[in-house]
Scaffold this motif. Sequence first.
Motif, PDB file in Angstrom:
ATOM      1  N   SER A 170     -10.768  -3.160  -5.189  1.00 57.70           N
ATOM      2  CA  SER A 170      -9.371  -2.781  -5.372  1.00 57.70           C
ATOM      3  C   SER A 170      -9.175  -1.951  -6.636  1.00 57.70           C
ATOM      4  O   SER A 170      -8.433  -0.965  -6.637  1.00 57.70           O
ATOM      5  CB  SER A 170      -8.500  -4.040  -5.431  1.00 57.70           C
ATOM      6  OG  SER A 170      -7.168  -3.731  -5.785  1.00 57.70           O
ATOM      7  N   VAL A 171      -9.855  -2.351  -7.700  1.00 52.23           N
ATOM      8  CA  VAL A 171      -9.747  -1.597  -8.962  1.00 52.23           C
ATOM      9  C   VAL A 171     -10.276  -0.182  -8.784  1.00 52.23           C
ATOM     10  O   VAL A 171      -9.656   0.801  -9.233  1.00 52.23           O
ATOM     11  CB  VAL A 171     -10.501  -2.341 -10.083  1.00 52.23           C
ATOM     12  CG1 VAL A 171     -10.600  -1.457 -11.333  1.00 52.23           C
ATOM     13  CG2 VAL A 171      -9.805  -3.645 -10.419  1.00 52.23           C
ATOM     14  N   SER A 198      -7.705   1.824  -6.391  1.00 52.67           N
ATOM     15  CA  SER A 198      -6.430   2.197  -7.005  1.00 52.67           C
ATOM     16  C   SER A 198      -6.635   3.126  -8.198  1.00 52.67           C
ATOM     17  O   SER A 198      -5.806   4.006  -8.451  1.00 52.67           O
ATOM     18  CB  SER A 198      -5.671   0.938  -7.447  1.00 52.67           C
ATOM     19  OG  SER A 198      -6.429   0.198  -8.381  1.00 52.67           O
ATOM     20  N   ASP A 243      -4.597  -1.528 -13.159  1.00 55.23           N
ATOM     21  CA  ASP A 243      -5.252  -2.700 -12.587  1.00 55.23           C
ATOM     22  C   ASP A 243      -5.757  -3.657 -13.654  1.00 55.23           C
ATOM     23  O   ASP A 243      -5.770  -4.872 -13.446  1.00 55.23           O
ATOM     24  CB  ASP A 243      -6.411  -2.274 -11.690  1.00 55.23           C
ATOM     25  CG  ASP A 243      -5.935  -1.813 -10.325  1.00 55.23           C
ATOM     26  OD1 ASP A 243      -4.875  -2.284  -9.886  1.00 55.23           O
ATOM     27  OD2 ASP A 243      -6.607  -0.969  -9.714  1.00 55.23           O
ATOM     28  N   SER A 255      -4.408  -3.310  -3.139  1.00 57.30           N
ATOM     29  CA  SER A 255      -4.211  -4.071  -4.377  1.00 57.30           C
ATOM     30  C   SER A 255      -3.440  -5.352  -4.106  1.00 57.30           C
ATOM     31  O   SER A 255      -3.712  -6.401  -4.709  1.00 57.30           O
ATOM     32  CB  SER A 255      -3.473  -3.205  -5.405  1.00 57.30           C
ATOM     33  OG  SER A 255      -4.228  -2.074  -5.760  1.00 57.30           O
TER      34      SER A 255
END
Length: 290
Positions: free
Chosen positions: A60-61, A64, A90, A148
């Motif tokens: 996710s980091v 995004s 994040d 996220s």
Amino acid sequence: MTRTRTRTVERSRLVPHTIDGTTHLVLDRYKVDVPQPPRDWDRVVLTGVTAAAAVIGVASVVWSTASIGSFLDRVVPLTAAAYAAALVFDLVWLSCMALEWLARYDQERAALPRRAGYVTLGIAMGAVGAHGWISGEVAIGFVAATVSGLAKVLWSVVLRHHAKPLDEFTQQWVDAERAKAGGRLAMLSVHRELTRAEQAVAAERAAISGASGEAPDSNPESPETEERPPDEEKQLSATGPMTITDAIRTALSSGISDPDAVLRYVREVADANAKEESVLRTLRSLRKTA
């Protein structure tokens, strides 16, 4: 009949060993088979879910950061700066989750980082969605922002499962112990501050007395000055800052032999923080050589 699983472990013991009539205890190492406990599948599943949440969080980091970095790169001349700023989105909510983890035994303390994590997550998801909208791909932006959100939801569930709230009485006891330890820690800082202030005052008095030719701490309102006998005040004199040894030698030459009086004089004219044992040790040494 079910066979019990075992595992081999090495143990040691002291046994007597005699040679030529002399006996010593020597270390004897031996191996034994001990029953092996059954596999804890609950722990295995929880460990697997936690590892999956960690992998999803990293993904996710990365996702995004790439999305928000591309969005910011439109207006920032330096690409590295755009992606560094994108990483902040994040990292903030990940840091909030870490603080929530540290406070997993105290739900009241965990509430603030939990709420802050949701707020910062919403901001990060909005930035990802804005990138899709400005690129003309609203649906893709919505789906990208969901990544996220899913990572945060999974981590929230995992953290809630790991959390072990304390009962009311135990929590009050923990709070009291925490407050007591915090008070001791605060007093250490206060004592250091007071010590620095006292040393500064002593240095300032020594500098002033050296310039004026008067003995330090000549304030008539000083309690130590008031308690000093009149004849002692006439005998003690100093022309400026001196070492502890010189101060003791001066006191002895003036006829002052009482250890307490010598200590007060040393702290006035030499070192306001002079240790009593050091002064007494030097005093005994000077008396032997006299």
